[in-house]
Design an enzyme around this catalytic site. Structure first.
Site, short mmCIF file in Angstrom:
data_model
loop_
_atom_site.label_atom_id
_atom_site.label_comp_id
_atom_site.label_asym_id
_atom_site.label_seq_id
_atom_site.Cartn_x
_atom_site.Cartn_y
_atom_site.Cartn_z
N HIS A 72 -8.73 -19.40 -8.03
CA HIS A 72 -8.51 -18.54 -9.20
C HIS A 72 -8.79 -17.07 -8.88
CE1 HIS A 72 -8.59 -22.35 -11.45
NE2 HIS A 72 -9.63 -22.63 -10.67
N SER A 89 1.99 9.07 -0.47
CA SER A 89 2.62 9.40 -1.74
C SER A 89 3.30 10.76 -1.61
CB SER A 89 1.54 9.45 -2.82
OG SER A 89 1.91 10.32 -3.85
N LYS A 139 -3.10 9.14 -0.26
CA LYS A 139 -2.65 7.76 -0.41
C LYS A 139 -2.13 7.13 0.87
CE LYS A 139 -1.51 6.02 -4.16
NZ LYS A 139 -2.03 4.81 -4.76
N GLU A 190 4.63 -4.82 0.42
CA GLU A 190 5.17 -5.04 -0.94
C GLU A 190 6.63 -5.47 -0.88
OE1 GLU A 190 3.34 -1.90 -3.90
OE2 GLU A 190 3.51 -1.01 -1.92
#
Ligand code: ARG
Length: 475
Positions: free
Chosen positions: A140, A262, A268, A275
């Site tokens: 979980h 970024s 960043k 992804e």
């Protein structure tokens, strides 16, 4: 015309189409339907096209609908009337089925190798020093029990090895039956030796049912299923890389090559490539569903609908290869590090072992479970559970533990407490590593044999003309 043409996807099938035609031409000579000299001229013409294809010089004309008509037209222009004899005893229906079987055999070999490279990278990381560090295994997504990181990496490796193994199985099943010589649907009145052309193309036997041979697209569906499963596995792995690179987990540092910054925020480091791998699961599934939906409800045998599954399969293969080729170096170059939460002092991931210690002293499991839960509830907020539970405190709470008491394991030692086969103890993790390593070796050998066979086949049929595999080069 544009709507009916399959030129765009057929470019990837050209090499296989030529190999099929070379075998067919040889079969026509054997059947006495072509003279040996006609056979040689056809072979020379086909090999010339193979050479052109290899150099990227063979242009497919959309007006000629598909790769089959393009090859025949060029052959006839170049060779004259003998070119018009090539299609004797053959239909585009057994031809395209043959092309697809050859394509898939080659494509599966390539993807299998690429999946193995990802699995190998995972196994290597599992053996590196970072593999022995301990991290909480979650259920979980909540820290559950501490394990060695290698055990988690090996799950991903195991899944991928299973994917690769299934691809090898599928390849060998596709190599069973040759569709060539099945004709449009019902075979031929000409004395074709189907076993001979099957052998030339590396199939074990001619397909035993001409109706099925010309209309079967199941291997493509199976390949897309395997890719969809691979996509699901890759996306789970990618998700862990994404999570692992957040400051909250901070367990993995992806190499600069696999992160972007970024356009606005200079601090960043975004795990965009992971992804994108995570996202691939969607298109893979979509391709499988689209493929099966085209097949649904088709009457026997060949229907033009079958043309529409080709681009789906080719796209799946392309995406599968690209995904693996990004994942392997991403894993290889990743640095696995102990994250801030990984010191594990504040986590009671040893709770079951404390319950087990009580069980061993004769306390019924349910009662022990309740008493440990109550004790853990008393740990004051902000204090680290491992240091709070001193031997003294434990002895007070559980006099049954006797004078020696029970010692809370360090986060590093905790996995050693679970020594059941396949459990978290290092010895068990290494045992599984050996199993996976053996399986990797077995598949690599199997793959090398398949590659050698394919190379010999292409060399023989192509008369030494190099024919680069065209099973979609990836993105
Ligand atoms: N372009 C067709 C395909 O990809 C080849 C077979 C065409 N056969 C036919 N009878 N129209 O399926």
């Amino acid at each position: 015309m544009a709507f009916g043409s399959s030129i765009a996807e057929d470019a990837d099938l050209l090499v296989y189409d030529l190999l099929g035609s070379l075998a067919h031409a040889a079969g026509l000579v054997r059947a006495g339907l072509l003279t040996p000299s006609e056979g040689r001229r056809l072979a020379r013409g086909l090999r010339q096209i193979l050479r052109d294809a290899h150099q990227g010089r063979f242009r497919l004309d959309p007006a000629l609908e598909d790769v089959h008509m393009n090859v025949e037209a060029t052959l006839t222009t170049r060779l004259g009337p003998v070119g018009e004899k090539l299609h004797t005893g053959r239909s585009r229906n057994d031809q395209v089925a043959t092309d697809l079987a050859l394509y898939l055999r080659d494509a599966l070999t390539m993807i299998q190798g690429e999946v193995l490279a990802v699995a190998a990278a995972l196994l290597e990381q599992a053996s590196a020093p970072g593999g022995k560090e301990t991290v909480p295994a979650s259920t979980h997504l909540q820290g559950a029990q501490r394990v060695h990181r290698a055990q988690l990496l090996q799950v991903h490796a195991s899944r991928l090895l299973a994917d690769a193994g299934r691809m090898g199985d599928l390849r060998s099943r596709i190599s069973e039956y040759s569709p060539l010589g099945a004709g449009a649907v019902a075979g031929s009145s000409l004395p074709l030796d189907r076993a001979y052309t099957a052998r030339l193309l590396g199939f074990r036997a001619p397909h035993p049912n001409s109706v099925e041979a010309t209309s079967d697209r199941d291997p493509g569906a199976e390949a897309l299923f395997l890719l969809a499963l691979l996509g699901a596995h890759a996306s789970g792995l990618a998700e862990e890389l994404v999570l692992g690179s957040t400051p909250q987990f901070a367990r993995v540092e992806l190499d600069d090559a696999f992160v972007t910054t970024s356009s606005l925020m200079p601090h960043k480091r975004n795990p965009d490539l992971a992804e994108l791998v995570r996202a691939e699961a969607g298109p893979f599934l979509g391709l499988l569903v689209a493929y099966l939906t085209v097949l649904k409800g088709l009457p026997l045998a060949y229907n033009r609908d079958l043309q529409r599954v080709k681009p789906l399969l080719l796209e799946g293969v392309r995406r599968g290869r690209a995904t693996c080729r990004v994942l392997a170096p991403m894993i290889q170059s990743a640095r696995f590090v102990p994250g801030p939460s990984d010191r594990g002092e504040g986590e009671a991931t040893f709770s079951v072992e404390l319950v087990d210690a009580l069980v061993l002293r004769g306390i019924p499991f349910r009662e022990a479970h309740g008493r440990v839960a109550r004790l853990l509830a008393q740990v004051p907020a902000g204090s680290l559970v491992r240091s709070y539970l001193t031997t003294e405190r434990l002895r007070q709470a559980f006099p049954e533990l006797g004078p020696t008491g029970w010692k809370v394991p360090t986060p590093l030692d905790e996995p050693e407490l679970r020594r059941t086969r396949g459990g978290s103890a290092w010895k068990e993790v290494r045992r599984d590593h050996q199993r996976l390593q053996r399986e990797l070796g077995r598949q690599r050998r199997e793959l090398a044999i398949a590659q050698r066979r394919w190379k010999t086949l292409v060399q023989r049929l192509g008369g030494g003309v190099r024919a680069r595999s065209k099973a979609a080069k990836g993105f």
